[in-house]
Design a protein around this motif. Structure first.
Motif, short mmCIF file in Angstrom:
data_model
loop_
_atom_site.label_atom_id
_atom_site.label_comp_id
_atom_site.label_asym_id
_atom_site.label_seq_id
_atom_site.Cartn_x
_atom_site.Cartn_y
_atom_site.Cartn_z
N CYS A 268 0.86 -1.14 -0.10
CA CYS A 268 -0.05 0.09 0.04
C CYS A 268 0.81 1.20 -0.07
N PRO A 269 0.59 2.46 -0.97
CA PRO A 269 1.41 3.42 -0.85
C PRO A 269 1.42 4.33 0.39
N GLN A 270 2.50 4.79 0.74
CA GLN A 270 2.81 5.30 2.01
C GLN A 270 3.41 6.73 1.90
N ILE A 271 3.02 7.70 2.99
CA ILE A 271 3.50 8.94 2.80
C ILE A 271 4.21 9.12 4.60
N VAL A 272 5.24 9.53 4.80
CA VAL A 272 5.51 9.43 6.09
C VAL A 272 5.60 10.86 6.75
N ALA A 273 5.20 10.84 7.79
CA ALA A 273 4.85 12.28 8.63
C ALA A 273 5.83 12.27 9.96
N ALA A 274 6.70 13.14 9.89
CA ALA A 274 7.77 13.11 11.07
C ALA A 274 7.01 14.06 12.08
N HIS B 262 18.27 14.01 8.68
CA HIS B 262 18.44 12.31 8.94
C HIS B 262 17.43 11.50 8.60
N ILE B 263 16.25 11.83 9.35
CA ILE B 263 14.93 10.95 8.71
C ILE B 263 14.47 11.07 7.45
N ARG B 264 14.62 12.70 6.89
CA ARG B 264 14.20 12.75 5.50
C ARG B 264 15.22 12.03 4.60
N ASN B 265 16.50 11.82 4.56
CA ASN B 265 17.27 11.36 3.54
C ASN B 265 17.00 9.74 3.66
N TYR B 266 16.59 9.10 4.82
CA TYR B 266 16.20 8.01 4.84
C TYR B 266 15.28 7.54 4.29
N ILE B 267 14.10 8.39 4.52
CA ILE B 267 12.89 7.98 3.91
C ILE B 267 12.70 8.28 2.20
N GLU B 268 13.38 9.24 2.03
CA GLU B 268 13.56 9.79 0.61
C GLU B 268 13.97 8.68 -0.51
N GLN B 269 15.15 8.19 0.39
CA GLN B 269 16.01 7.00 -0.20
C GLN B 269 15.14 5.93 -0.52
N LYS B 270 14.10 5.66 -0.06
CA LYS B 270 13.24 4.77 -0.22
C LYS B 270 12.02 4.70 -0.95
N GLY B 271 11.98 6.09 -1.57
CA GLY B 271 11.15 6.38 -2.55
C GLY B 271 9.92 6.88 -2.15
N MET B 272 9.74 7.43 -0.79
CA MET B 272 8.62 7.86 -0.18
C MET B 272 8.51 9.25 0.03
N PHE C 54 8.16 12.71 2.14
CA PHE C 54 8.44 13.02 3.71
C PHE C 54 7.74 14.34 3.98
N PHE C 55 7.22 14.54 5.20
CA PHE C 55 6.74 15.85 5.54
C PHE C 55 7.15 15.86 7.17
N ALA C 56 7.68 17.02 7.54
CA ALA C 56 7.99 17.29 8.98
C ALA C 56 6.73 18.25 9.35
N VAL C 57 6.23 17.70 10.30
CA VAL C 57 4.88 18.40 10.81
C VAL C 57 4.83 18.45 12.57
N GLU D 70 0.07 21.22 4.48
CA GLU D 70 0.84 20.63 3.16
C GLU D 70 0.59 19.06 3.23
N LEU D 71 0.58 18.55 4.24
CA LEU D 71 0.59 16.92 4.27
C LEU D 71 -0.91 16.57 4.14
N ILE D 72 -1.98 17.33 4.26
CA ILE D 72 -3.51 16.80 3.89
C ILE D 72 -3.48 17.08 2.40
N ASN D 73 -3.05 18.01 1.84
CA ASN D 73 -2.92 18.33 0.30
C ASN D 73 -2.22 17.38 -0.34
N GLU D 74 -1.15 16.90 0.10
CA GLU D 74 -0.58 16.00 -0.65
C GLU D 74 -1.25 14.43 -0.50
N VAL D 75 -1.73 14.25 0.73
CA VAL D 75 -2.54 13.14 0.65
C VAL D 75 -3.94 13.09 -0.23
#
Length: 425
Positions: free
Chosen positions: A274-280, A293-303, A305-308, A318-323
């Motif tokens: 299932c597609p995932q979006i990560v919210a820190a 550090h978290i952003r780099n790890y998540i984006e390397q997995k192709g997902m 990332f939003f810092a909230v 921004e997170l809700i608009n992307e969802v």
């Protein structure tokens, strides 16, 4: 109390028996048979009701039986068909056969689903009159209604599922972006039941978000609360994976990320895709180095990332608009197709209507065949044509063949459900 699983028994109504009757009227000699047909038994129907949010009612009532059809009457009157039994369940309830696990229905739409069909009514004796049999003194019994033991599983219908370890701020996030008001406190397992919230993006655009509680390491194996609620993520079109970016609980958010995804994979390989979006979350309590550090790890997995910060609503828009944008690309909420009955089940069902046992005790042959009871209600043992019909039933079902194989002799006594007669070849 939130209850999302229950086991119940359902039984449709039996059809009414056909009537044995003869026309009686002044100045009409030998009016002939006029027994009417029996009415149809009631169906068991499941419908979705949005006023229900759990299956708790099925903890206290476990057997649901529809009414039987009325018996036929004189003057060729057909018996009244029984009303259907309507069972209301929460939207999203999946019904399975308790014995085989076969999916019987998914109550996700407004369309009623018939789970157990009522039996047809039996034919009255007016249907059996012929030129050579003008006075039939027998009729056919009603057919039995279908009967099942089923399990009900509630799988919440939500577009987006919030997953993550306890105390990462999932409840705070859903309360910040929707009108949902879950209990929020600074301790683990504050949320004990799934929480649904409607997120409004614009005047005509919204989606449903579900806060799935209790996911920890070992959840797919029954640890914590997660094994109880993982089923509610199955329908989600998109997963928002919430991490604690601050690390205030001395946990590594990246390790938590891998653990939760491993639990999803163990529970369902399809769910892991299932597609995932990560919210820190809690980024207001983290420094830039932690977030990057978290952003780099998540984006390397192709997902994405939003810092909230759910507490201050920073980054939530921004997170809700992307969802919302991602949901427009995805197929609709998953529904479960009813699985066809297997050949083995068909054969077992057919066998149950002709199954019998024969035992010999003190020289008497005792025949145990419950399905013969309605047949015996509609025949007259004092009438030759009725006895002929009864003999045909015994012959077709294999009972007579079995008696002969067991060595029955002419004049031996046969007992069928309390009725005794001497065997004649």
């Amino acid at each position: 109390m939130f209850v999302d699983k229950a086991k119940i028994k359902i039984k449709a109504g039996n059809g009414g028996d056909g009537a044995i009757s003869f026309h009686r009227e002044k100045y009409v000699a030998a009016g002939g048979p006029d027994g009417g047909n029996g009415g149809k038994g009631g169906d068991v129907i499941f419908v979705a009701d949005d006023n229900f949010s759990s299956l708790i009612d099925f903890r206290y009532k476990r057997k649901y039986v529809a009414q039987n059809g009325e018996n036929g009457g004189a003057k060729r009157c057909t018996g009244k068909s029984a009303p259907d039994l309507i069972i209301k369940v929460p939207r999203g309830t999946v019904i399975k056969d308790a014995q085989t696990g076969r999916i019987m229905a998914d109550i996700s739409t407004d369309e009623p689903q018939i789970l157990a069909h009522g039996g047809r009514g039996g034919r009255g004796n007016c249907n059996f009159a012929t030129s050579t049999r003008q006075i039939p003194r027998f009729a056919k019994p009603g057919y039995p209604g279908e009967e099942f033991e089923v399990t009900l599983e509630l799988k919440l219908i939500a577009d987006v599922g919030l997953v993550g370890f306890p105390n990462v701020g999932k409840s705070t996030l859903i309360s910040a972006v929707s009108a949902a008001k879950p209990k929020i406190a600074n301790y683990h397992f504050t949320t004990l039941t799934p929480v649904l919230g409607v997120v409004k993006v614009s005047e005509e655009k919204s989606f449903v978000m579900a806060d799935i509680p209790g996911l920890i390491e070992g959840a797919s194996d029954g640890v914590g609360l997660g094994h109880e609620f993982l089923r509610h993520v199955e329908r989600c079109r998109l997963i928002v994976h919430v991490l604690d970016a601050s690390g205030v609980e001395a946990r590594d958010p990246l390790e938590d990320f891998d653990i939760i995804n491993s639990e999803l994979e163990n529970f369902s390989s399809e769910l892991a895709q299932c597609p995932q979006i990560v919210a820190a979350n809690k980024c207001d309590m983290a420094d830039e180095e932690q977030i990057e550090h978290i952003r780099n790890y998540i984006e390397q997995k192709g997902m994405k990332f939003f810092a909230v910060s759910a507490a201050t609503t920073h980054g939530t828009k921004e997170l809700i608009n992307e969802v919302a944008a991602e949901l427009e690309k995805l197929p609709p909420v998953k529904s479960y197709e009813a699985e066809p009955i297997t050949q083995a089940e068909i054969e077992e069902k057919a066998l149950s209507h002709t199954k019998f046992d024969i035992e010999i005790e003190d020289g008497v042959y005792y025949v145990d065949a419950k399905w013969l009871e309605p047949v015996m209600r509609t025949i007259s043992m004092d009438d030759y044509s009725s006895l002929q019909y009864f003999q045909q039933v015994l012959r077709k079902s294999g009972i007579i063949d079995k008696l002969e194989k067991m060595g029955i002799n002419e004049g031996d006594t046969v007992n069928i459900l309390g009725f005794e007669f001497d065997y004649v070849r």
